[in-house]
Scaffold this active site. Structure first.
Site, PDB file in Angstrom:
ATOM      1  N   HIS A  40       0.853  -1.174   0.000  1.00  0.00           N
ATOM      2  CA  HIS A  40       0.000   0.000   0.000  1.00  0.00           C
ATOM      3  C   HIS A  40       0.898   1.236   0.000  1.00  0.00           C
ATOM      4  O   HIS A  40       2.041   1.190   0.460  1.00  0.00           O
ATOM      5  CB  HIS A  40      -0.875   0.033   1.241  1.00  0.00           C
ATOM      6  CG  HIS A  40      -1.936  -1.017   1.265  1.00  0.00           C
ATOM      7  ND1 HIS A  40      -2.992  -0.977   2.139  1.00  0.00           N
ATOM      8  CD2 HIS A  40      -2.104  -2.149   0.529  1.00  0.00           C
ATOM      9  CE1 HIS A  40      -3.772  -2.015   1.950  1.00  0.00           C
ATOM     10  NE2 HIS A  40      -3.253  -2.751   0.972  1.00  0.00           N
TER      11      HIS A  40
ATOM     12  N   GLU B 233       1.007   3.831   1.867  1.00  0.00           N
ATOM     13  CA  GLU B 233       1.520   4.191   3.183  1.00  0.00           C
ATOM     14  C   GLU B 233       2.683   3.294   3.596  1.00  0.00           C
ATOM     15  O   GLU B 233       3.696   3.770   4.117  1.00  0.00           O
ATOM     16  CB  GLU B 233       0.429   4.083   4.262  1.00  0.00           C
ATOM     17  CG  GLU B 233      -0.793   4.928   4.000  1.00  0.00           C
ATOM     18  CD  GLU B 233      -1.900   4.158   3.314  1.00  0.00           C
ATOM     19  OE1 GLU B 233      -1.669   3.535   2.250  1.00  0.00           O
ATOM     20  OE2 GLU B 233      -3.036   4.193   3.824  1.00  0.00           O
TER      21      GLU B 233
ATOM     22  N   CYS C 227      -2.233  -0.381   7.634  1.00  0.00           N
ATOM     23  CA  CYS C 227      -1.462   0.856   7.484  1.00  0.00           C
ATOM     24  C   CYS C 227      -1.550   1.716   8.741  1.00  0.00           C
ATOM     25  O   CYS C 227      -0.564   2.339   9.144  1.00  0.00           O
ATOM     26  CB  CYS C 227      -1.915   1.616   6.253  1.00  0.00           C
ATOM     27  SG  CYS C 227      -1.505   0.744   4.716  1.00  0.00           S
TER      28      CYS C 227
END
Length: 151
Positions: free
Chosen positions: A55, A57, A88
């Site tokens: 992801h 992040e 995250c």
């Protein structure tokens, strides 16, 4: 977007780049608020890397930690175009990010103000300041365009 405009615009640019790679358009930048320096930036790469943890992040946190030579990112701000998921959010807490600013809410998979709400649990040792809705309209429009294109 006010004073957060330049950094959220950088996160939106990362989200647009992710869209161009056929990734869910989420972008993230990590910033030193004292200097305005972007320490790290990333967009989603889960499909490209065949990695469910890739992801925006997570990638930005990894890059910032490598850049600074530390597993702690105290004093830094994280801008992301979509409310972080539980994974995250937990990484944000573990990295000791000082401030989280996100664009669009994620009622389905969010982990900050929806779903798991990671930062309200006693087990979460660090809770960043959270500001939602920064450039929400732009971030939401990008996500809608991406998913409409796939339907």
């Amino acid at each position: 977007m006010t004073r957060f405009a330049p950094h959220m615009e950088a996160a939106l640019a990362e989200a647009r780049a992710a869209f161009g790679r056929a990734e869910t358009p989420v972008g993230c930048v990590i910033v030193d608020p004292q200097t305005g320096r972007v320490v790290a930036k990333a967009g989603n790469r889960t499909r490209e890397l065949h990695d469910p943890t890739a992801h925006a992040e997570m990638l930005a946190i990894r890059a910032a930690c490598a850049e600074l030579g530390s597993e702690r990112l105290s004093g830094l701000d994280l801008y992301v175009t979509l409310e972080p998921c539980a994974m995250c959010a937990a990484a944000i807490a573990a990295a000791r990010i000082s401030r989280l600013l996100y664009g669009a809410p994620d009622p389905k998979s969010g982990g900050v103000e929806h779903g798991a709400r990671v930062f309200v649990h006693r087990q979460t040792h660090h809770k960043p300041e959270v500001y939602g809705g920064v450039a929400e309209r732009e971030a939401s429009a990008l996500l809608r365009a991406f998913f409409n294109e796939r339907r």
